[in-house]
Design a protein around this motif. Structure first.
Motif, short mmCIF file in Angstrom:
data_model
loop_
_atom_site.label_atom_id
_atom_site.label_comp_id
_atom_site.label_asym_id
_atom_site.label_seq_id
_atom_site.Cartn_x
_atom_site.Cartn_y
_atom_site.Cartn_z
N GLU A 13 28.15 59.47 166.38
CA GLU A 13 27.45 58.80 165.24
C GLU A 13 26.82 57.55 165.40
OE1 GLU A 13 30.35 59.48 162.00
OE2 GLU A 13 29.71 61.41 161.62
N ILE A 16 23.95 58.07 167.75
CA ILE A 16 22.90 58.15 166.92
C ILE A 16 22.17 57.19 166.19
CG2 ILE A 16 21.69 59.58 165.04
CD1 ILE A 16 23.86 61.65 165.74
N ARG A 17 23.12 56.35 165.57
CA ARG A 17 22.50 55.11 164.80
C ARG A 17 21.76 54.16 165.82
NH1 ARG A 17 27.23 55.80 162.15
NH2 ARG A 17 28.25 54.21 163.43
N HIS A 19 20.14 54.73 168.58
CA HIS A 19 18.94 55.28 169.44
C HIS A 19 18.03 55.84 168.59
CE1 HIS A 19 20.49 54.38 173.63
NE2 HIS A 19 21.62 54.76 173.10
N ARG A 20 18.39 56.11 167.17
CA ARG A 20 17.35 56.88 166.43
C ARG A 20 16.09 55.97 166.03
NH1 ARG A 20 15.74 58.11 161.49
NH2 ARG A 20 15.50 60.39 160.84
N LEU A 24 12.60 57.66 166.84
CA LEU A 24 12.02 57.86 165.75
C LEU A 24 10.34 57.59 165.80
CD1 LEU A 24 11.44 59.63 163.00
CD2 LEU A 24 12.42 57.62 161.93
N ASP A 39 10.74 63.47 162.40
CA ASP A 39 12.46 63.64 162.11
C ASP A 39 12.94 64.99 162.83
OD1 ASP A 39 12.96 61.38 160.91
OD2 ASP A 39 11.96 62.29 158.85
N VAL A 42 13.30 64.22 166.63
CA VAL A 42 14.41 63.63 166.65
C VAL A 42 15.78 64.30 166.54
CG1 VAL A 42 15.78 61.38 165.75
CG2 VAL A 42 13.38 61.38 166.00
N GLN A 43 15.84 65.16 165.66
CA GLN A 43 17.02 66.13 165.29
C GLN A 43 17.20 66.78 166.60
OE1 GLN A 43 19.24 66.09 162.79
NE2 GLN A 43 20.35 67.56 163.71
N PHE A 46 18.77 65.04 169.38
CA PHE A 46 20.14 64.77 169.28
C PHE A 46 20.88 66.08 169.43
CE2 PHE A 46 19.01 60.58 167.15
CZ PHE A 46 19.56 59.77 168.26
#
Length: 186
Positions: A13, A16-17, A19-20, A24, A39, A42-43, A46
């Motif tokens: 998590e 993700i925070r 590199h998101r 994006l 989005d 991106v999903q 990941f």
């Protein structure tokens, strides 16, 4: 065991925070001229990273970001190739559907089927066929239906063909009965 799982989940998590935002931004640039949602891209990236996280977490931030950007770019290119293939296939799909119609289709007396019987037949279709058929009957295009169900456009064409076939099978006995009744009353 649960502590290890929770620790790894928190690390992913945090990954993700971290590199998101960068992903994006790249996703928005890549999908600016397509129907793909940034989005979603991106999903998917990941989702691809999750099984590789054991290797990614040991890399430097820039190496992990490079892996993520490359993966996202490849996912986007796959999407573009799939869209191109589906778009090229649409005219051929229409030809195949037209060829699949039998000569007797033009001889059926579909006007003998009342609206109530037709609606009951629609409700008897498999749920995905029924829902796709109803959306198409509302005037939705294949692409809009495909986006609604998150399936390829070709799948929508197949579903609608199957729905029409199933409706015909469900309604033909009623047409035959109505024809016989019409013949006996003449």
């Amino acid at each position: 065991m649960a502590d290890l799982f929770n620790r790894e989940r928190r690390r992913f998590e945090a990954f993700i925070r971290q590199h998101r935002p960068g992903l994006l931004g790249l996703a928005r640039r890549l999908s600016a001229r397509s129907s793909l949602e940034p989005d979603d891209l991106v999903q998917e990236t990941f989702e691809r990273a999750m099984p590789e996280f054991e290797h990614l977490k040991d890399r430097t931030d820039s190496a992990a970001a490079a892996w993520l950007c490359t993966t996202m770019t490849n996912r986007f290119l796959d999407y573009c190739r799939r869209q191109r293939t589906e778009t090229r296939g649409l005219p051929h799909l229409a030809l195949v559907q037209d060829a699949a119609l039998s000569p007797e289709d033009s001889q059926e007396n579909w006007e003998l089927v009342n609206t109530d019987e037709f609606q009951k037949a629609i409700e008897r279709l498999k749920p995905h066929l029924r829902d796709a058929y109803k959306l198409h009957a509302e005037g939705k295009r294949y692409t809009a239906i495909a986006e609604h169900f998150n399936v390829p456009v070709g799948t929508v064409g197949s579903w609608l063909t199957l729905a029409r076939r199933d409706l015909k099978e469900l309604l033909l006995p009623q047409v035959a009965v109505a024809r016989e009744q019409g013949a006996t009353s003449s």
